[in-house]
Enzyme design. Structure first.
Site, mmCIF file in Angstrom:
data_model
loop_
_atom_site.group_PDB
_atom_site.id
_atom_site.type_symbol
_atom_site.label_atom_id
_atom_site.label_comp_id
_atom_site.label_asym_id
_atom_site.label_seq_id
_atom_site.Cartn_x
_atom_site.Cartn_y
_atom_site.Cartn_z
ATOM 1 N N SER A 1 0.834 -1.204 0.000
ATOM 2 C CA SER A 1 0.000 0.000 0.000
ATOM 3 C C SER A 1 0.869 1.255 0.000
ATOM 4 C CB SER A 1 -0.868 -0.003 1.266
ATOM 5 O OG SER A 1 -1.371 1.288 1.569
ATOM 6 N N TYR B 1 -3.458 -0.012 9.971
ATOM 7 C CA TYR B 1 -3.275 -0.401 8.572
ATOM 8 C C TYR B 1 -1.860 -0.077 8.105
ATOM 9 C CZ TYR B 1 -4.531 -0.543 3.552
ATOM 10 O OH TYR B 1 -4.595 -0.819 2.211
HETATM 11 P P1 NAP Z 1 -11.895 -4.854 -0.569
HETATM 12 O O1 NAP Z 1 -12.696 -4.327 -1.694
HETATM 13 O O2 NAP Z 1 -12.266 -4.522 0.841
HETATM 14 O O3 NAP Z 1 -11.739 -6.466 -0.724
HETATM 15 C C1 NAP Z 1 -10.990 -7.136 0.234
HETATM 16 C C2 NAP Z 1 -11.308 -8.614 0.073
HETATM 17 O O4 NAP Z 1 -10.630 -9.351 1.106
HETATM 18 C C3 NAP Z 1 -12.809 -8.886 0.241
HETATM 19 O O5 NAP Z 1 -13.214 -9.894 -0.655
HETATM 20 C C4 NAP Z 1 -12.873 -9.385 1.676
HETATM 21 O O6 NAP Z 1 -13.953 -10.237 1.938
HETATM 22 C C5 NAP Z 1 -11.588 -10.185 1.746
HETATM 23 N N1 NAP Z 1 -11.229 -10.476 3.144
HETATM 24 C C6 NAP Z 1 -11.161 -9.599 4.182
HETATM 25 N N2 NAP Z 1 -10.806 -10.255 5.299
HETATM 26 C C7 NAP Z 1 -10.638 -11.563 4.963
HETATM 27 C C8 NAP Z 1 -10.277 -12.743 5.692
HETATM 28 N N3 NAP Z 1 -10.011 -12.712 7.003
HETATM 29 N N4 NAP Z 1 -10.214 -13.925 5.020
HETATM 30 C C9 NAP Z 1 -10.514 -13.981 3.694
HETATM 31 N N5 NAP Z 1 -10.858 -12.898 2.940
HETATM 32 C C10 NAP Z 1 -10.910 -11.717 3.587
HETATM 33 O O7 NAP Z 1 -10.406 -4.355 -0.728
HETATM 34 P P2 NAP Z 1 -9.606 -3.873 -2.026
HETATM 35 O O8 NAP Z 1 -9.688 -2.395 -2.135
HETATM 36 O O9 NAP Z 1 -9.947 -4.737 -3.197
HETATM 37 O O10 NAP Z 1 -8.132 -4.206 -1.527
HETATM 38 C C11 NAP Z 1 -7.545 -5.473 -1.730
HETATM 39 C C12 NAP Z 1 -6.156 -5.389 -1.151
HETATM 40 O O11 NAP Z 1 -5.481 -4.260 -1.704
HETATM 41 C C13 NAP Z 1 -6.140 -5.168 0.362
HETATM 42 O O12 NAP Z 1 -5.035 -5.849 0.922
HETATM 43 C C14 NAP Z 1 -5.929 -3.659 0.500
HETATM 44 O O13 NAP Z 1 -5.313 -3.335 1.725
HETATM 45 C C15 NAP Z 1 -5.014 -3.409 -0.654
HETATM 46 N N6 NAP Z 1 -4.981 -2.040 -1.159
HETATM 47 C C16 NAP Z 1 -6.125 -1.421 -1.568
HETATM 48 C C17 NAP Z 1 -6.027 -0.124 -2.118
HETATM 49 C C18 NAP Z 1 -7.222 0.628 -2.602
HETATM 50 O O14 NAP Z 1 -7.065 1.842 -2.857
HETATM 51 N N7 NAP Z 1 -8.369 0.021 -2.738
HETATM 52 C C19 NAP Z 1 -4.792 0.483 -2.245
HETATM 53 C C20 NAP Z 1 -3.652 -0.177 -1.774
HETATM 54 C C21 NAP Z 1 -3.760 -1.446 -1.248
HETATM 55 P P3 NAP Z 1 -15.252 -9.626 2.684
HETATM 56 O O15 NAP Z 1 -16.047 -8.983 1.619
HETATM 57 O O16 NAP Z 1 -15.895 -10.823 3.299
HETATM 58 O O17 NAP Z 1 -14.741 -8.633 3.718
HETATM 59 C C1 GCO Z 2 -6.877 5.269 3.187
HETATM 60 C C2 GCO Z 2 -7.009 4.350 1.999
HETATM 61 C C3 GCO Z 2 -5.654 3.799 1.629
HETATM 62 C C4 GCO Z 2 -5.799 2.847 0.481
HETATM 63 C C5 GCO Z 2 -4.479 2.300 0.076
HETATM 64 C C6 GCO Z 2 -3.530 3.352 -0.386
HETATM 65 O O1 GCO Z 2 -7.803 5.308 4.009
HETATM 66 O O2 GCO Z 2 -5.854 5.959 3.250
HETATM 67 O O3 GCO Z 2 -7.894 3.291 2.270
HETATM 68 O O4 GCO Z 2 -5.074 3.178 2.717
HETATM 69 O O5 GCO Z 2 -6.609 1.768 0.828
HETATM 70 O O6 GCO Z 2 -3.924 1.483 1.034
HETATM 71 O O7 GCO Z 2 -2.412 2.699 -0.972
#
Ligand code: NAP
Ligand code: GCO
Length: 260
Positions: free
Chosen positions: A145, A158
């Site tokens: 992230s 986080y």
């Molecule tokens: P999301 O939409 O919240 O999806 C997360 C997925 O992980 C959901 O399917 C969730 O299932 C599942 N999950 C959560 N806890 C779990 C557990 N204990 N066991 C199995 N599955 C679990 O998140 P996203 O935005 O796609 O992000 C995916 C990854 O990218 C995460 O690691 C997040 O930190 C990272 N990330 C996201 C962003 C962003 O801007 N979106 C940026 C940087 C990094 P449920 O629906 O049941 O909760």
């Molecule tokens: C926040 C956002 C970020 C993104 C991502 C950025 O609240 O700042 O959720 O943390 O999820 O991780 O890279």
């Protein structure tokens, strides 16, 4: 040259691959030839994922598994090895976030985020590495992230987890590189998914803030992550190890747009 990016014959497991970033990465890995396995917390979500993959023409193997439960993870990996094959590519994507001012966050809330975002990638990686060693190769991709590098208000747990995940990535690369296992990270910037939906509501100050902090002047989309994950899952990155590839539109390089 392009053959280096082929994943034909490979088995990939994407945790939390029902929707969001995980789904898009699984779709990319499938389009590069991999067989897709994914897990989620409930049968309903796994079924929702199966339907979505089917609509995209992908036969994906879905499993109910909480990635924080070590016994359930061991059972998941054994089941996949029996039903699909040894896991060649693990994408530790499942993750949660809690946006709470640190002094208002309980220790239990802090631990819950650490458990999913840091302990689970440890548990998942530990479960797949022995078979990767036997097979003579493996790819582990941890979804880091911006918070692997930066802090901001309300995301202490986080950021601590994602910072730790960057170092876990480097340590797995250090400890298992000799077995031809590459462990790298992908650090998405701010991506349009359900996780960031609260930050993108109309007029939310964070929305304009992120656009001013991103040279690309836009939120990322899950499609922006598809090429990077195929690269890190493929032979094209066999000499890349312990690296976090930031897919952030330039946020980490940029001081931010000068106010007019
Ligand atoms: P999301 O939409 O919240 O999806 C997360 C997925 O992980 C959901 O399917 C969730 O299932 C599942 N999950 C959560 N806890 C779990 C557990 N204990 N066991 C199995 N599955 C679990 O998140 P996203 O935005 O796609 O992000 C995916 C990854 O990218 C995460 O690691 C997040 O930190 C990272 N990330 C996201 C962003 C962003 O801007 N979106 C940026 C940087 C990094 P449920 O629906 O049941 O909760
Ligand atoms: C926040 C956002 C970020 C993104 C991502 C950025 O609240 O700042 O959720 O943390 O999820 O991780 O890279």
């Amino acid at each position: 040259m392009l053959n280096q990016f082929s994943l034909e014959g490979k088995v990939a497991l994407v945790t939390g691959g029902t929707y969001g970033i995980g789904y898009a990465m699984a779709k990319a890995l499938s389009q590069a030839g991999a067989t897709i396995c994914y897990n989620d917390l409930t049968e309903e979500l796994v079924e929702k994922g199966r339907k979505a993959y089917e609509e995209d023409g992908i036969k994906a193997y879905g499993y109910v598994c909480d990635v924080t439960d070590e016994d359930a993870v061991a059972e998941l990996v054994a089941k996949i090895e029996k039903e699909v094959g040894v896991i060649d590519i693990l994408v530790n994507n499942a993750g949660i976030i809690k946006r709470i001012p640190m002094c208002e966050m309980t220790a239990a809330e802090f631990r819950q985020v650490i458990d999913v975002d840091l302990n689970a990638p440890f548990i998942m990686s530990k479960a797949v590495i022995p078979s990767m060693i036997k097979k003579g190769h493996g790819k582990i991709i941890n979804i880091c992230s911006m918070m692997s590098e930066l802090g901001r208000e309300t995301v202490s747990a986080y950021a601590a987890a994602k910072g730790g995940l960057k170092m876990l990535t480097r340590n797995i690369a250090s400890e298992y590189g000799e077995y031809n296992i590459q462990c790298n990270g992908i650090g998405p910037g701010y991506i349009e998914t359900p996780q960031t939906a609260p930050l993108r509501t109309e007029g939310h100050p964070f929305n304009n803030f992120i656009i001013s902090k991103t040279p690309a002047a836009r939120w990322g989309t899950t499609e922006d992550l598809m090429g990077p994950v195929v690269f890190l899952a493929s032979d094209a990155s066999n000499f890349v190890n312990g690296h976090v590839l930031y897919v952030d539109g330039g946020i980490l390089a940029y001081i931010g747009k000068q106010p007019k």
